[in-house]
Design a protein around this motif. Structure first.
Motif, PDB file in Angstrom:
ATOM      1  N   SER A   5     -32.153 -67.757   9.191  1.00 13.19           N
ATOM      2  CA  SER A   5     -31.391 -68.645   8.314  1.00 13.19           C
ATOM      3  C   SER A   5     -31.203 -68.059   6.915  1.00 13.19           C
ATOM      4  O   SER A   5     -30.254 -68.379   6.232  1.00 13.19           O
ATOM      5  N   GLY A   6     -32.097 -67.189   6.488  1.00 15.11           N
ATOM      6  CA  GLY A   6     -32.014 -66.654   5.139  1.00 15.11           C
ATOM      7  C   GLY A   6     -31.181 -65.401   4.988  1.00 15.11           C
ATOM      8  O   GLY A   6     -30.740 -65.086   3.903  1.00 15.11           O
ATOM      9  N   GLN A   7     -30.960 -64.661   6.076  1.00 15.67           N
ATOM     10  CA  GLN A   7     -30.253 -63.391   5.961  1.00 15.67           C
ATOM     11  C   GLN A   7     -29.662 -62.980   7.303  1.00 15.67           C
ATOM     12  O   GLN A   7     -30.096 -63.438   8.336  1.00 15.67           O
ATOM     13  N   ALA A   8     -28.680 -62.115   7.255  1.00 18.18           N
ATOM     14  CA  ALA A   8     -28.061 -61.612   8.475  1.00 18.18           C
ATOM     15  C   ALA A   8     -28.969 -60.567   9.117  1.00 18.18           C
ATOM     16  O   ALA A   8     -29.585 -59.761   8.415  1.00 18.18           O
ATOM     17  N   VAL A   9     -29.074 -60.609  10.414  1.00 18.04           N
ATOM     18  CA  VAL A   9     -29.839 -59.620  11.169  1.00 18.04           C
ATOM     19  C   VAL A   9     -28.848 -58.929  12.096  1.00 18.04           C
ATOM     20  O   VAL A   9     -28.344 -59.537  13.034  1.00 18.04           O
ATOM     21  N   ALA A  10     -28.541 -57.668  11.795  1.00 18.28           N
ATOM     22  CA  ALA A  10     -27.459 -56.965  12.473  1.00 18.28           C
ATOM     23  C   ALA A  10     -27.797 -56.509  13.889  1.00 18.28           C
ATOM     24  O   ALA A  10     -26.920 -56.415  14.730  1.00 18.28           O
ATOM     25  N   SER A  11     -29.071 -56.207  14.166  1.00 19.33           N
ATOM     26  CA  SER A  11     -29.415 -55.674  15.484  1.00 19.33           C
ATOM     27  C   SER A  11     -30.761 -56.212  15.952  1.00 19.33           C
ATOM     28  O   SER A  11     -31.542 -56.743  15.169  1.00 19.33           O
ATOM     29  N   GLN A  12     -31.019 -56.029  17.237  1.00 18.52           N
ATOM     30  CA  GLN A  12     -32.313 -56.435  17.788  1.00 18.52           C
ATOM     31  C   GLN A  12     -33.437 -55.625  17.145  1.00 18.52           C
ATOM     32  O   GLN A  12     -34.520 -56.164  16.898  1.00 18.52           O
ATOM     33  N   ASP A  13     -33.179 -54.374  16.838  1.00 18.93           N
ATOM     34  CA  ASP A  13     -34.208 -53.555  16.215  1.00 18.93           C
ATOM     35  C   ASP A  13     -34.528 -54.063  14.804  1.00 18.93           C
ATOM     36  O   ASP A  13     -35.685 -54.087  14.402  1.00 18.93           O
ATOM     37  N   ASP A  14     -33.499 -54.488  14.063  1.00 15.06           N
ATOM     38  CA  ASP A  14     -33.742 -55.084  12.740  1.00 15.06           C
ATOM     39  C   ASP A  14     -34.593 -56.348  12.873  1.00 15.06           C
ATOM     40  O   ASP A  14     -35.518 -56.566  12.086  1.00 15.06           O
ATOM     41  N   LEU A  15     -34.276 -57.172  13.859  1.00 15.46           N
ATOM     42  CA  LEU A  15     -35.041 -58.394  14.096  1.00 15.46           C
ATOM     43  C   LEU A  15     -36.484 -58.057  14.460  1.00 15.46           C
ATOM     44  O   LEU A  15     -37.420 -58.675  13.953  1.00 15.46           O
ATOM     45  N   ARG A  16     -36.664 -57.045  15.304  1.00 10.49           N
ATOM     46  CA  ARG A  16     -38.014 -56.621  15.693  1.00 10.49           C
ATOM     47  C   ARG A  16     -38.808 -56.180  14.460  1.00 10.49           C
ATOM     48  O   ARG A  16     -39.963 -56.567  14.287  1.00 10.49           O
ATOM     49  N   ARG A  17     -38.177 -55.403  13.585  1.00 11.81           N
ATOM     50  CA  ARG A  17     -38.859 -54.938  12.371  1.00 11.81           C
ATOM     51  C   ARG A  17     -39.213 -56.099  11.442  1.00 11.81           C
ATOM     52  O   ARG A  17     -40.314 -56.149  10.892  1.00 11.81           O
ATOM     53  N   GLN A  18     -38.306 -57.036  11.299  1.00 15.12           N
ATOM     54  CA  GLN A  18     -38.577 -58.179  10.430  1.00 15.12           C
ATOM     55  C   GLN A  18     -39.704 -59.044  10.999  1.00 15.12           C
ATOM     56  O   GLN A  18     -40.534 -59.558  10.248  1.00 15.12           O
ATOM     57  N   LEU A  19     -39.730 -59.202  12.313  1.00 14.15           N
ATOM     58  CA  LEU A  19     -40.836 -59.930  12.943  1.00 14.15           C
ATOM     59  C   LEU A  19     -42.152 -59.188  12.710  1.00 14.15           C
ATOM     60  O   LEU A  19     -43.187 -59.806  12.467  1.00 14.15           O
ATOM     61  N   GLY A  20     -42.113 -57.862  12.763  1.00 13.08           N
ATOM     62  CA  GLY A  20     -43.295 -57.047  12.506  1.00 13.08           C
ATOM     63  C   GLY A  20     -43.844 -57.270  11.105  1.00 13.08           C
ATOM     64  O   GLY A  20     -45.060 -57.341  10.914  1.00 13.08           O
ATOM     65  N   HIS A  21     -42.950 -57.417  10.125  1.00 15.40           N
ATOM     66  CA  HIS A  21     -43.382 -57.689   8.749  1.00 15.40           C
ATOM     67  C   HIS A  21     -44.084 -59.038   8.641  1.00 15.40           C
ATOM     68  O   HIS A  21     -44.894 -59.253   7.745  1.00 15.40           O
ATOM     69  N   LEU A  22     -43.771 -59.939   9.573  1.00 20.32           N
ATOM     70  CA  LEU A  22     -44.410 -61.259   9.586  1.00 20.32           C
ATOM     71  C   LEU A  22     -45.671 -61.269  10.450  1.00 20.32           C
ATOM     72  O   LEU A  22     -46.282 -62.312  10.650  1.00 20.32           O
ATOM     73  N   GLY A  23     -46.023 -60.092  11.003  1.00 23.32           N
ATOM     74  CA  GLY A  23     -47.224 -59.990  11.827  1.00 23.32           C
ATOM     75  C   GLY A  23     -47.000 -60.256  13.297  1.00 23.32           C
ATOM     76  O   GLY A  23     -47.947 -60.366  14.066  1.00 23.32           O
ATOM     77  N   VAL A  24     -45.747 -60.372  13.707  1.00 21.93           N
ATOM     78  CA  VAL A  24     -45.432 -60.606  15.115  1.00 21.93           C
ATOM     79  C   VAL A  24     -45.029 -59.280  15.732  1.00 21.93           C
ATOM     80  O   VAL A  24     -43.980 -58.723  15.410  1.00 21.93           O
ATOM     81  N   ARG A  25     -45.848 -58.750  16.593  1.00 18.57           N
ATOM     82  CA  ARG A  25     -45.568 -57.472  17.254  1.00 18.57           C
ATOM     83  C   ARG A  25     -44.811 -57.734  18.551  1.00 18.57           C
ATOM     84  O   ARG A  25     -45.266 -58.491  19.400  1.00 18.57           O
ATOM     85  N   VAL A  26     -43.649 -57.109  18.681  1.00 20.25           N
ATOM     86  CA  VAL A  26     -42.826 -57.262  19.879  1.00 20.25           C
ATOM     87  C   VAL A  26     -42.022 -55.981  20.071  1.00 20.25           C
ATOM     88  O   VAL A  26     -41.601 -55.355  19.097  1.00 20.25           O
ATOM     89  N   THR A  27     -41.842 -55.590  21.318  1.00 15.92           N
ATOM     90  CA  THR A  27     -41.005 -54.412  21.583  1.00 15.92           C
ATOM     91  C   THR A  27     -39.549 -54.845  21.639  1.00 15.92           C
ATOM     92  O   THR A  27     -39.239 -56.014  21.897  1.00 15.92           O
ATOM     93  N   GLN A  28     -38.662 -53.908  21.426  1.00 14.86           N
ATOM     94  CA  GLN A  28     -37.230 -54.216  21.497  1.00 14.86           C
ATOM     95  C   GLN A  28     -36.862 -54.671  22.901  1.00 14.86           C
ATOM     96  O   GLN A  28     -36.063 -55.579  23.070  1.00 14.86           O
ATOM     97  N   ALA A  29     -37.466 -54.082  23.923  1.00 11.80           N
ATOM     98  CA  ALA A  29     -37.165 -54.465  25.310  1.00 11.80           C
ATOM     99  C   ALA A  29     -37.568 -55.919  25.573  1.00 11.80           C
ATOM    100  O   ALA A  29     -36.821 -56.681  26.190  1.00 11.80           O
ATOM    101  N   THR A  30     -38.736 -56.316  25.084  1.00 14.41           N
ATOM    102  CA  THR A  30     -39.184 -57.702  25.258  1.00 14.41           C
ATOM    103  C   THR A  30     -38.273 -58.652  24.490  1.00 14.41           C
ATOM    104  O   THR A  30     -37.877 -59.697  25.005  1.00 14.41           O
ATOM    105  N   LEU A  31     -37.923 -58.272  23.275  1.00 11.65           N
ATOM    106  CA  LEU A  31     -37.038 -59.094  22.462  1.00 11.65           C
ATOM    107  C   LEU A  31     -35.683 -59.265  23.149  1.00 11.65           C
ATOM    108  O   LEU A  31     -35.138 -60.367  23.194  1.00 11.65           O
TER     109      LEU A  31
END
Length: 138
Positions: A5-31
């Motif tokens: 809601s706060g910003q555009a997320v252009a790709s699944q990899d960007d989303l994965r990285r942002q989740l990682g910054h929040l402490g949520v570890r996920v692979t791109q394949a799982t995402l």
């Protein structure tokens, strides 16, 4: 999802990285596999939630009618399938809206960027689905 809601997320990899910054570890394949469960769709602006709170309050049929009117460009029947041509980036949202209807005639959907393949259980099922879709467009 507050992250989107706060910003555009252009790709699944960007989303994965942002989740990682929040402490949520996920692979791109799982995402990638979980995008439907997360109710995320790719738009021209990037990934966003499929529905807002106001959409959640509407009946599912209204959500599908809205998605059809917003994204659908053409309907092409093919035996027991319907090929729905959409605006670029509109296929995932439309496929999710079709899936949410849980029509017994729909065996499944497959979405690309601008095309949804609706696989019906039979040719007569495809005709019934096509008729409902066309009625929603009126």
């Amino acid at each position: 999802m507050k992250l989107l809601s706060g910003q555009a997320v252009a790709s699944q990899d960007d989303l994965r990285r942002q989740l990682g910054h929040l402490g949520v570890r996920v692979t791109q394949a799982t995402l990638s596999r979980d995008m439907r469960e997360l109710r995320l769709v790719k738009t021209v602006e990037g990934y966003r939630p499929l529905s807002t709170a106001t959409t959640d309050e509407l009946p599912a049929i209204a959500a599908l009618a809205r998605a059809l009117k917003e994204f659908l460009l053409d309907i092409r029947p093919a035996q027991n399938m319907l090929v729905l041509k959409t605006t670029p980036g509109g296929a995932q949202a439309l496929a999710a809206a079709v899936d949410s209807e849980r029509w017994k005639e729909v065996a499944g959907t497959l979405a690309g960027d601008d095309t949804v393949l609706v696989i019906a259980t039979s040719r007569s099922g495809r005709s019934a689905i096509q008729k409902r879709v066309e009625e929603m467009l009126r």
